[in-house]
Design an enzyme around this catalytic site. Structure first.
Site, short mmCIF file in Angstrom:
data_model
loop_
_atom_site.label_atom_id
_atom_site.label_comp_id
_atom_site.label_asym_id
_atom_site.label_seq_id
_atom_site.Cartn_x
_atom_site.Cartn_y
_atom_site.Cartn_z
N TYR A 24 0.60 -16.27 -10.05
CA TYR A 24 0.27 -17.56 -9.45
C TYR A 24 -0.73 -17.36 -8.31
O TYR A 24 -0.62 -17.93 -7.25
CB TYR A 24 1.54 -18.26 -8.96
CG TYR A 24 1.37 -19.74 -8.71
CD1 TYR A 24 1.23 -20.62 -9.77
CD2 TYR A 24 1.35 -20.25 -7.42
CE1 TYR A 24 1.07 -21.98 -9.55
CE2 TYR A 24 1.19 -21.61 -7.18
CZ TYR A 24 1.06 -22.47 -8.24
OH TYR A 24 0.90 -23.82 -8.02
N HIS A 107 -9.45 -12.13 -18.64
CA HIS A 107 -10.33 -11.00 -18.40
C HIS A 107 -10.00 -9.95 -19.45
O HIS A 107 -8.84 -9.72 -19.75
CB HIS A 107 -10.07 -10.46 -16.98
CG HIS A 107 -11.04 -9.43 -16.52
ND1 HIS A 107 -11.02 -8.12 -16.97
CD2 HIS A 107 -12.06 -9.50 -15.64
CE1 HIS A 107 -11.98 -7.44 -16.37
NE2 HIS A 107 -12.62 -8.25 -15.56
N GLY A 133 -10.53 -19.55 -9.19
CA GLY A 133 -9.44 -20.50 -9.42
C GLY A 133 -9.54 -21.78 -8.62
O GLY A 133 -9.28 -22.86 -9.15
#
Length: 169
Positions: A24, A107, A133
């Site tokens: 997260y 990735h 992000g």
């Protein structure tokens, strides 16, 4: 190279899946919140004691231990830092991932360099937004999106491309 647009993606495909976001951080928070806001069944897998548990809970996301998030999900997006992914895969994901599930990355490092060698029954995809992000989240929240790259490493189901496009939508 192919270029795909929103019209090429069917959001309903990902809405039929349970998705686990592992991590997260920068990408994890964006993916989890964007999926939740798009009506996708999503949970966040975090290690016990993670400082991110409270952040994810505060965002209204369901948080589970990584093994539980993996075992109950159809698509696992591994967004922990690259240097932790191989160990997480070996200890938490590989023993718990359902047969025929999808393993996803943002990735390609650990797949390319064979740090993670997925079982042959899994779809293995990459959906890589071309931005950090916070930009991915802010752009989504304002009604837009950022371009993403997709790649298919394993297509066990025969539907990995469609699922990649749906996830990225």
């Amino acid at each position: 190279m192919n270029i795909y647009y929103d019209k090429d993606a069917d959001l309903e495909i990902i809405k039929d899946k349970q998705v686990a976001i592992i991590g997260y951080g920068s990408q994890g928070h964006a993916h989890a919140n964007n999926l939740k806001d798009s009506g996708v069944n999503v949970c966040v897998g975090l290690r016990t004691g993670s400082a991110s548990i409270e952040k994810a809970n505060s965002a209204g996301l369901e948080v589970k231990p990584i093994a539980d998030a993996v075992s109950t999900s159809d698509l696992i997006m591994l967004l922990a830092p690259d240097e932790h992914q191989a160990e997480l895969y070996k200890n938490e994901i590989e023993p718990n991932i359902k047969e025929g599930a999808t393993l996803a990355f943002a990735h390609g490092f650990n797949i390319h360099f064979k740090q993670i060698i997925p079982r042959p029954d899994l779809d293995v995809i990459m959906v890589a937004p071309k931005g950090p992000g916070h930009l991915v989240r802010a752009t989504y929240a304002s009604g837009g999106g950022v371009p993403s790259l997709i790649a298919i490493f394993q297509n066990a189901s025969g539907h990995a491309k469609e699922l990649s496009l749906s996830y990225g939508d």
